[in-house]
Design a protein around this motif. Structure first.
Motif, PDB file in Angstrom:
ATOM      1  N   SER A 196       4.392  -3.159  -9.632  1.00 54.74           N
ATOM      2  CA  SER A 196       3.756  -3.933  -8.197  1.00 54.74           C
ATOM      3  C   SER A 196       2.998  -4.854  -8.478  1.00 54.74           C
ATOM      4  CB  SER A 196       3.006  -2.734  -7.785  1.00 54.74           C
ATOM      5  OG  SER A 196       3.540  -1.588  -7.409  1.00 54.74           O
ATOM      6  N   ARG A 197       2.380  -5.069  -9.891  1.00 51.24           N
ATOM      7  CA  ARG A 197       1.856  -6.226  -9.989  1.00 51.24           C
ATOM      8  C   ARG A 197       2.543  -7.413 -10.391  1.00 51.24           C
ATOM      9  NH1 ARG A 197      -3.223  -3.640 -13.708  1.00 51.24           N
ATOM     10  NH2 ARG A 197      -4.106  -2.802 -11.957  1.00 51.24           N
TER      11      ARG A 197
ATOM     12  N   ALA B   5       5.688  -7.558  -9.011  1.00 49.04           N
ATOM     13  CA  ALA B   5       6.169  -8.082  -7.717  1.00 49.04           C
ATOM     14  C   ALA B   5       5.130  -9.084  -6.860  1.00 49.04           C
ATOM     15  CB  ALA B   5       6.286  -6.626  -6.644  1.00 49.04           C
ATOM     16  N   SER B   6       3.933  -8.607  -7.106  1.00 41.98           N
ATOM     17  CA  SER B   6       2.705  -9.586  -6.468  1.00 41.98           C
ATOM     18  C   SER B   6       2.784 -10.937  -7.012  1.00 41.98           C
ATOM     19  CB  SER B   6       1.595  -8.669  -6.534  1.00 41.98           C
ATOM     20  OG  SER B   6       0.483  -9.672  -6.529  1.00 41.98           O
TER      21      SER B   6
ATOM     22  N   LEU C 253       9.675  -6.564  -3.257  1.00 37.64           N
ATOM     23  CA  LEU C 253       9.163  -5.241  -3.665  1.00 37.64           C
ATOM     24  C   LEU C 253       9.957  -4.613  -4.752  1.00 37.64           C
ATOM     25  CD1 LEU C 253       9.429  -3.592   0.182  1.00 37.64           C
ATOM     26  CD2 LEU C 253       7.273  -3.815  -1.275  1.00 37.64           C
TER      27      LEU C 253
ATOM     28  N   GLY D 105      -3.191   0.043  -8.584  1.00 33.55           N
ATOM     29  CA  GLY D 105      -2.378  -1.115  -8.120  1.00 33.55           C
ATOM     30  C   GLY D 105      -0.876  -1.015  -7.850  1.00 33.55           C
TER      31      GLY D 105
ATOM     32  N   GLU E 199       2.242  -0.143  -5.540  1.00 32.45           N
ATOM     33  CA  GLU E 199       2.280  -0.314  -4.066  1.00 32.45           C
ATOM     34  C   GLU E 199       2.618   0.815  -3.101  1.00 32.45           C
ATOM     35  OE1 GLU E 199       4.535  -4.041  -3.871  1.00 32.45           O
ATOM     36  OE2 GLU E 199       2.668  -5.120  -4.170  1.00 32.45           O
TER      37      GLU E 199
END
Lengths: 212, 659
Positions: free
Chosen positions: A25-26, A28-29, A40, B83, B85
């Motif tokens: 997720s990090r 992806a960010s 995503l 963190g 998502e």
């Protein structure tokens, strides 16, 4: 010590999946910021297999040659992390990351560099998150791009211990309406995996211990 | 930041819930560590209505979750708060009324500008029905060994079930490349998933596959439906696979059995024809035997009359008579004797000869046969008989022994169409317990009679079959196939054995082993006595014979010998006579084969009236009437026809004196 003695329990697998999910997720960010578009990333499941099985597993799923970004890590648990894509998907990824404005030649030209950078972001995020969540520190080498089949990626590698195990994580990308599948494989020897297992248990105790 | 942390309104929640058909929505404020839920969530968790939309402690989220799932969901939520998502988990919720529902929770984290998660919102949907269906489907697949697959034309991968992967020996996966699946199909088979883009007519098909993990070759059946797109030429394949190796193997075995049926029937027919041929041969032999036996019976009756009459005439001749008459009678007698010998051979050939073991002097027997052998064997074959005088006597039926030797000699002759020499030897041989070659011979003393030829010989395969009845190397019609089997049967019946050795191109040696007799001297021949013993009028003999001439001759002879004789032409008459007698009858002489009442029936009836009555049968062809297993019953005396005055006189005297 055999591989059976370090199999992860369901809860340990869940915990590791979540930790890697935080990592991707990090990533992806970070990628979102790099390319300015929605990215995503998710890790639906995880498996622990031996090297031979990992090679067979990936060649059953992927009939084309593979591209992998490799990064070695060391710390309380050491090993090698691989971000693997089917070769066809890698160009797709490069095109997605670069915004699809490049010519075919340029894509091929840039592929190596783009892959190394993308791989670096994703693997770094994952490993850093793992270190963070497990409250340990890991150091990482710079990324390297490899090409070949599953056997080449998992077995011909002389540095990995012969009885090494592979944490096999499936990873789904969604970038600019393109679905790209990939894999994260973490090759570790048995002592490293045992350590990881212990750290996961600590992590679980911290999370779940509050009210059972 | 104020916007991010503001709780969503109850209206918004309700709207979202209605749209999604959700069973509950939540809003987890990470910064404030508060949880807000909608009415459905509150209802599901058993929270009072006034708590809807109000901030609650975040631990409320886990309260109704089934204890077994709680740790897992805690970890997932921890990931979100740290963190990650996306949140997508299935877990059980224990509703206030006690029922357990399967929920699918979907959520996502909301990040602030620094990429820090500040809110975690999501919806819970009741998936109990789906979960149950999945459960049923999973059990159906694993218990039934059925794997499912779904393939959309044009895609490179196929959605598969775990059981599908297991059946093909692949690592479990939800999607597999078409080429990975088709790679397990054996060469020459059609592809499990079509790659040419053409919609198959049907999914019903069987495939030979080599399982990926253990390389085992299996048969897999594919069944299912081809679903065509409403528009365009696209299609979807929805089907199952299952292992049919066992039934396939059975089917193949059955087919193989079917395919070879014709061949097996042909074999059976051939076998049957052979058996029929053998049976015909046996029936022919039986018919010939009955015919010769019947002829011999009548013929022996006639010969009895002829020889008896010649005998009578010769005795009536005195020294003054014309010597030419005497010579003529002698010739007539010799002719009659030869005719009797011929009849005897006919009987031997048709195996109608009863075994009558006597002590036999083999060298004498062989010497006596030399004339017959020379006549039987062609001139191209030289016959040598080698039998020293010190050869022991044996216990055997001499006629059968002669017959056996003759049989072997004839075989030797037939093995030497180009001529050669045939040697017949007789030697003493002691068989010790440790050298019994065929394991059937009892240790002891034997006389070995060997018939050695220099003929074509036989191979091992033929040797193994020579004693089988009806086995013959001779052309059909030339040999009966009974020769060696008769010799073998005779030897076994006499407590001996037959050994055969043969080398192709060199010759054959047949060895007849017969047990040594306890008696050293040969039984005196019936004809050995010169003067015939006479009887007296106090000795009554009852003669029963249906042939008038034979009866007249027998009665005449006995009367001449001095006996008191009564006669009857059949059994009932004889029994009537027996009852009228005041003096006991000394001897009953009866024919064996008679109409109305047979000789043995008469004998039995007579012995009821007069126990211990001596009985002498006369017969030209006794059939089975008084024989058992080819041997005469114990205590039965038989005088074969034709008989002479001398043989009749001595047998009658012998029996009367004995009894």
């Amino acid at each position: 010590m055999t591989a059976d003695q370090v199999t992860l329990s369901e809860l340990e697998r869940d915990a590791l999946t979540e930790i890697v999910n935080i990592g991707v997720s990090r990533a992806a960010s970070s990628l979102r910021k790099m390319i300015g578009d929605q990215v995503l990333l998710s890790v639906p499941s995880i498996e622990v297999v031996n090297q031979r099985r990992a090679a067979r597993l990936i060649s059953e799923r992927e009939v084309v040659d593979l591209v992998a970004v490799r990064q070695d890590f060391s710390g309380p648990f050491s090993g090698r992390a691989l971000l693997i894509f089917p070769e066809t998907n890698s160009l797709e990824l490069v095109r997605a990351v670069t915004g699809g404005e490049l010519s075919a030649e340029e894509v091929v030209e840039m592929e190596q560099e783009a892959l190394a950078e993308t791989g670096n972001v994703i693997l770094n995020s994952c490993l850093a998150t793992m270190a963070n969540m497990l409250k340990r520190s890991l150091s990482m080498t710079i990324p390297e791009v490899l090409r070949g089949n599953g056997a080449l990626l998992f077995e011909v590698d002389e540095e990995a211990a012969a009885d090494g195990l592979v944490l096999f994580l499936y990873i789904d990308f969604a970038v600019r309406q393109r679905d790209i599948r990939g894999y994260i494989a973490m090759l570790m020897d048995i002592p490293s995996l045992s350590t990881l297992k212990e750290l996961l248990d600590e992590f679980i105790a911290r999370i779940v211990g509050e009210d059972g | 930041m104020a916007d991010d942390t503001q709780a969503i309104s109850a209206d918004q929640l309700r709207a979202a819930m209605a749209a999604a058909g959700a069973s509950g929505a939540w809003d987890w404020n990470i910064v404030r560590d508060e949880l807000t839920v909608d009415a459905r969530f509150a209802e599901l968790y058993g929270l009072s209505e006034e708590l809807v939309g109000k901030p609650l402690p975040t631990t409320t989220f886990f309260r109704a979750i089934h204890p077994d799932d709680r740790a897992r969901i805690r970890i997932a939520v921890a990931g979100l708060l740290a963190g990650a998502e996306l949140f997508s988990k299935e877990f059980r919720v224990v509703a206030p009324h006690g029922s357990t529902l399967w929920m699918h929770g979907r959520g996502q984290s909301h990040l602030n500008d620094q990429d820090e998660p500040v809110r975690f919102t999501g919806l819970m949907v009741d998936v109990t029905d789906r979960k149950r269906t999945e459960e049923r489907l999973r059990v159906a697949q694993s218990a039934g060994g059925v794997g499912t697959f779904e393939y959309q034309d044009g895609f490179a991968t196929v959605s598969v079930s775990g059981e599908f992967c297991r059946l093909l020996g692949l690592h479990p996966a939800e999607r597999l490349p078409v080429r990975t699946i088709n790679a397990v199909v054996c060469d020459g088979e059609e592809l499990l998933i079509p790659e040419d883009g053409k919609a198959p007519v049907s999914l019903d098909r069987e495939f030979r596959v080599r399982r990926s993990d253990d390389e085992a070759e299996r048969w897999i059946a594919r069944r299912g439906e081809v679903i065509r797109d409403v528009e365009g030429s696209g299609y979807r394949l929805l089907g199952v696979i299952y292992d049919v190796t066992l039934s396939k193997l059975q089917e193949m075995r059955l087919r193989e059995l079917n395919d070879t049926l014709e061949q097996r029937v042909a074999q059976e027919i051939e076998e049957r024809l052979r058996t029929e041929e053998t049976l015909r041969q046996a029936q022919k032999m039986e018919a010939v035997g009955q015919l010769t036996g019947g002829i011999a019976h009548d013929f022996n009756n006639l010969l009895t009359i002829i020889t008896g009459s010649i005998d009578m005439a010769s005795r009536r001749l005195d020294s003054s008579a014309d010597p030419r008459v005497g010579r003529a009678l002698e010739h007539a007698m010799r002719g009659a004797e030869r005719a009797a010998a011929l009849t005897q051979r006919l009987l031997a050939f048709s195996r109608r000869q009863p075994l009558d073991p006597r002590t036999v002097d083999v060298p004498r027997l062989l010497a006596g046969m030399s004339d017959l052998l020379t006549r039987t064997i062609t001139e191209a074959v030289a016959i040598a008989i080698d039998a020293p005088d010190d050869v022991w006597t044996i216990e055997a039926d001499r006629h059968q022994l002669e017959n056996a030797i003759l049989n072997l000699a004839v075989n030797g002759r037939d093995a030497m169409p180009q001529g050669g020499s045939l040697t017949i030897t007789a030697r003493n041989r002691s068989v010790r317990a440790d050298e019994r070659s065929d394991g059937q011979l009892v240790a002891g003393d034997y006389v070995a009679i060997e018939v050695i030829d220099e003929g074509v010989g036989m191979d091992v395969e033929t040797l193994g079959k020579v004693f089988d009845p009806f086995f013959t190397t001779k052309e059909v019609g030339k040999g009966t196939g009974l020769g060696l089997s008769m010799v073998y049967g005779f030897a076994k019946q006499s407590g001996g054995s037959v050994l055969i050795k043969s080398t192709p191109g060199v010759g054959t040696t047949v060895t007849l082993l017969l047990a040594r007799s306890i008696q050293d001297t040969e039984a005196p021949m019936d004809t050995a006595r010169d003067d015939e013993p006479s009887g007296s009028a106090s000795e009554t003999i009852l003669v029963v014979e249906d042939d008038d001439d034979v009866r007249a001759y027998t009665v005449g002879t006995l009367r001449e010998l001095g006996y008191r004789v009564m006669e009857a032409h059949d059994g009932p008459t004889a029994l009537a006579l027996l009852e009228k007698q005041e003096q006991p009858v000394k001897l009953l002489i009866t024919d064996v084969v008679m109409p109305q009442m047979s000789g043995s029936e008469l004998a039995a009836a007579a012995r009821e009236r007069q126990p211990g009555l001596n009985i002498l049968y006369t017969s030209g062809y006794p059939r089975d009437a008084i024989m058992r297993d080819g041997r005469l019953d114990h205590g039965v005396d038989l005088l074969p026809k034709p008989f002479t005055l001398r043989t009749l006189a001595s047998r009658v005297r012998e029996i009367i004196d004995r009894g």
